[in-house]
Write an enzyme that holds these catalytic residues in place. Structure first.
Site, PDB file in Angstrom:
ATOM      1  N   LYS A 174       0.855  -1.180   0.000  1.00  0.00           N
ATOM      2  CA  LYS A 174       0.000   0.000   0.000  1.00  0.00           C
ATOM      3  C   LYS A 174       0.897   1.238   0.000  1.00  0.00           C
ATOM      4  O   LYS A 174       1.869   1.311   0.758  1.00  0.00           O
ATOM      5  CB  LYS A 174      -0.881  -0.025   1.242  1.00  0.00           C
ATOM      6  CG  LYS A 174      -2.097   0.867   1.204  1.00  0.00           C
ATOM      7  CD  LYS A 174      -2.969   0.572   2.409  1.00  0.00           C
ATOM      8  CE  LYS A 174      -4.265   1.369   2.367  1.00  0.00           C
ATOM      9  NZ  LYS A 174      -5.128   1.052   3.522  1.00  0.00           N
TER      10      LYS A 174
ATOM     11  N   ARG B 195     -25.771  -3.231   6.865  1.00  0.00           N
ATOM     12  CA  ARG B 195     -25.452  -4.644   6.731  1.00  0.00           C
ATOM     13  C   ARG B 195     -25.776  -5.432   7.998  1.00  0.00           C
ATOM     14  O   ARG B 195     -25.839  -6.655   7.967  1.00  0.00           O
ATOM     15  CB  ARG B 195     -23.969  -4.809   6.402  1.00  0.00           C
ATOM     16  CG  ARG B 195     -23.473  -3.888   5.320  1.00  0.00           C
ATOM     17  CD  ARG B 195     -22.053  -4.156   4.956  1.00  0.00           C
ATOM     18  NE  ARG B 195     -21.995  -5.114   3.861  1.00  0.00           N
ATOM     19  CZ  ARG B 195     -20.887  -5.415   3.198  1.00  0.00           C
ATOM     20  NH1 ARG B 195     -19.751  -4.856   3.533  1.00  0.00           N
ATOM     21  NH2 ARG B 195     -20.908  -6.264   2.225  1.00  0.00           N
TER      22      ARG B 195
ATOM     23  N   GLU C 112     -19.543  -6.410  10.136  1.00  0.00           N
ATOM     24  CA  GLU C 112     -20.499  -5.677  10.966  1.00  0.00           C
ATOM     25  C   GLU C 112     -21.576  -6.589  11.548  1.00  0.00           C
ATOM     26  O   GLU C 112     -22.042  -6.362  12.683  1.00  0.00           O
ATOM     27  CB  GLU C 112     -21.147  -4.553  10.152  1.00  0.00           C
ATOM     28  CG  GLU C 112     -20.197  -3.434   9.768  1.00  0.00           C
ATOM     29  CD  GLU C 112     -19.397  -3.733   8.509  1.00  0.00           C
ATOM     30  OE1 GLU C 112     -18.486  -2.945   8.180  1.00  0.00           O
ATOM     31  OE2 GLU C 112     -19.681  -4.770   7.840  1.00  0.00           O
TER      32      GLU C 112
END
Length: 676
Positions: free
Chosen positions: A302, A416, A388
């Site tokens: 990254k 969600r 979640e």
């Protein structure tokens, strides 16, 4: 093709400018590909530094994205990017190189967008869904006679912490004839470092290599032939097959422990260096030649190629605002505290006082403000990954065990976990506090990230308590009130960005409602034998400031009003219903969808109490709102003080529904209304 490609008379363009569509990449040689990758990284740093956006993830997928477009044939082959925040390179090579207005109103979207390009498929920026898309698209290809078209899903190791991804893998692996390639972009992170058992397993794989021969069709054909002969060779043959198979598996798992994937029935290639263009393309070509479900495990960095990003330990420039491209330092001067930082300080202070407070987050420790608490109480902050649903049900279990969990997530991601909040938390009357960051209109990230659905969704959860603070002080107050509730779910929601100026209340009523202003002269109500004002303005959360401005504009036109902040939007405070009866019109203002929102619930409570005062519910339309600044999005939706005041004036004067209750002997005016 030379480093600078001629175009027209004496005009030369860069390699990137010469790429109008993916097929143009195939004309470049190895050296040119290296040059192009470097040019793309310079382009990303220079442009994202000006507008803000997801910088680190895109710097990490340059070679991987170029390889995908050189090996596969988009849009005939479908490329699906999980979350989509790493799609900038994809945009660049599919004809979208104007990044001047990236993530700005009417500009380039920060995520894939079908309206922009035929090469974009999935617009939702919620993680862990790409493999389900790949499963559905590949099934459709087979059923429609187009089984020769490939589906390639690019999923990060962080997204693989989400259960939905594994539900999809389970289905993809069951069908050996579908041409699905799963590219795991493994940089050891989602937003922050990836956690959990999967992260540990991938960490082992990063230390090993794998023999590419296993994906060749001849390898599979040979194995099938040997297996068939041994299994049909009587007792001795079957024993020999089992022994050889066990030995082969043991050697493979010692050499490269990819068993997690192969045990699911997927061929595995990797791990490969995701920044070696030749290696990337070779691995993708192998996966393509296999003609069945394959995982390509690519190791990437990254923030690759940009020192400030690589040195940024927290998130390696996952998302940045406007920055100095040389240093990576933000250019905007620091101002007021953010909502997130106020929450972070207060929850850490509460955790200092109460040993039963436990923080839970889904791969967003720093963005949701739990870092300070984690530093002080590392054993009481849990990062469950991008999960979640699991977070909410685990919280119910923690509550059953005598703790008070505080689940901190972005408001858009609560969607969600609705079922778990409803059936695991609320049904069991669990004392769980859900803190929703970035509630309401968030701005440049667009439709998937607006936290505009929560107020409407949560209205249907029995027993729930919903707080919407208007400033820093009420956030601190309401958070403490929320964690004091031990027999029902509580929710505290707040906006993205900085906290506004404090708004002092004139009076706090017995049920906790704050009266913020009383303006104009009350008028006699002949029916009730008491005075009443024209308009009751109910400002939910940050919309309290808007309600106050509306009140000022109405006062200038001779319209009296009362402004209240309910503080706790649900259950609806009784004082708001009582005050509604003493006003000619009620206007509720919220930054969630108005269908089924707070205003609708107030109206229902008014009717149940026999109060027939007209009510205008001001909020967001039931639409997917395009990206832009928060102010621009609210302007488009008509949720501005000027527009609300204009509409309210018309309603009070009886020229627009819902009509305010008329005064005794009132004659409704005619003619044009003043413009506010």
């Amino acid at each position: 093709m030379p480093r600078n490609v001629p175009r027209g008379r004496g005009i030369r363009v860069s390699l990137l400018e010469s790429i109008g569509e993916p097929r143009d990449l195939r004309a470049l040689d190895e050296e040119q590909m290296r040059d192009l990758a470097a040019e793309i990284r310079r382009f990303l740093v220079a442009n994202v530094a000006r507008t803000g956006g997801h910088l680190g993830p895109n710097l990490g997928v340059v070679e991987l994205t170029l390889g995908l477009h050189r090996v596969f044939d988009s849009p005939r082959d479908s490329l699906v990017f999980d979350t989509g925040h790493q799609s900038y390179v994809h945009k660049l090579v599919t004809g979208r190189q104007n990044f001047d207005t990236l993530r700005q109103e009417s500009g380039l979207a920060g995520y894939p967008d079908r309206a922009e390009s035929k090469h974009d498929i999935v617009e939702s920026s919620h993680a862990s869904s790409s493999l389900s898309w790949a499963d559905g698209i590949s099934r459709a290809r087979v059923l429609t006679g187009e089984g020769d078209r490939y589906v390639v899903a690019v999923v990060g190791d962080g997204a693989l912490t989400g259960g939905m991804a594994w539900e999809a893998v389970n289905n993809i692996a069951a069908d050996k004839d579908r041409k699905v390639v799963i590219v795991v972009n493994d940089n050891g992170r989602s937003y922050a470092p990836t956690i959990g058992g999967l992260a540990n397993h991938l960490g082992q794989l990063r230390q090993k290599t794998i023999d590419k021969v296993r994906t060749l069709p001849v390898y599979e054909d040979t194995l099938d032939a040997v297996k068939h002969r041994l299994q049909n060779g009587g007792t001795v043959g079957r024993f020999a097959y089992k022994s050889l198979h066990a030995a082969k598996k043991g050697i493979k798992d010692w050499w490269a422990p990819q068993g997690l994937f192969e045990d699911l029935g997927l061929k595995y290639i990797g791990p490969i260096d995701g920044h070696d263009q030749a290696v990337v393309e070779e691995a993708l070509a192998q996966a393509k030649a296999y003609e069945g479900p394959v995982i390509v495990h690519a190791l990437t960095e990254k923030g690759r190629g940009y020192a400030p990003a690589r040195a940024h330990e927290a998130d390696q420039f996952h998302a940045v605002g406007v920055i100095d491209p040389t240093t990576g330092e933000p250019l905007a001067a620091g101002g007021a505290a953010s909502w997130t930082s106020v929450f972070g300080e207060e929850i850490a202070a509460i955790a200092d006082e109460r040993a039963d407070i436990v923080g839970i987050t889904g791969a967003m420790l720093i963005p949701v403000g739990l870092k300070t608490m984690a530093e002080r109480h590392p054993d009481r902050v849990i990062d469950v990954g991008i999960a979640e649903q699991h977070a909410l049900t685990s919280a119910a279990g923690l509550a059953f065990g005598g703790l008070h969990p505080v689940v901190a997530i972005y408001a858009t991601f609560l969607n969600r976990a609705y079922d778990q909040l409803l059936m695991d938390v609320a049904l069991h009357r669990a004392g769980v506090t859900v803190v929703l960051d970035r509630a309401g209109v968030t701005g440049p990230d667009g439709p998937s990230h607006h936290g505009m659905w929560d107020l409407s969704l949560l209205q249907s959860v029995p027993g729930i308590h919903i707080a919407a603070p208007r400033d820093a002080e009420t956030l601190r107050e309401e958070l403490r009130e929320a964690v004091a509730v031990d027999d029902a779910p509580t929710v505290v929601r707040f906006s993205k960005g900085t906290v506004g100026e404090p708004i002092q209340a004139l009076e706090r009523l017995a049920d906790g409602v704050d009266v913020l202003a009383r303006r104009g002269t009350a008028k006699p109500d002949a029916r009730e034998g008491r005075d009443e004002r024209d308009v009751l303005l109910v400002g939910v959360g940050t919309m309290a400031a808007t309600a106050l401005e509306v009140s000022e504009r109405l006062e200038a036109q001779g319209i009296s009003s009362t402004v209240v902040d309910p503080r706790w939007a649900l259950p609806v405070p009784g004082s708001i219903v009582s005050m509604a009866a003493r006003h000619r019109l009620v206007v509720s203002i919220e930054d969630g969808v108005r269908a089924g929102g707070v205003g609708a619930r107030i109206r229902q409570e008014m009717r149940a109490a026999g109060v027939d005062t007209a009510l205008n519910e001001v909020g967001l339309p039931v639409e997917f709102l395009a990206h832009g600044s928060r102010a621009q999005v609210l302007e488009r939706a008509g949720v501005t003080a000027r527009q609300i005041a204009q509409d309210t004036l018309a309603q009070v004067l009886g020229t627009k529904v819902p009509f305010a209750r008329p005064l005794a002997g009132q004659e409704l005016p005619t003619g044009q209304l003043p413009q506010l």
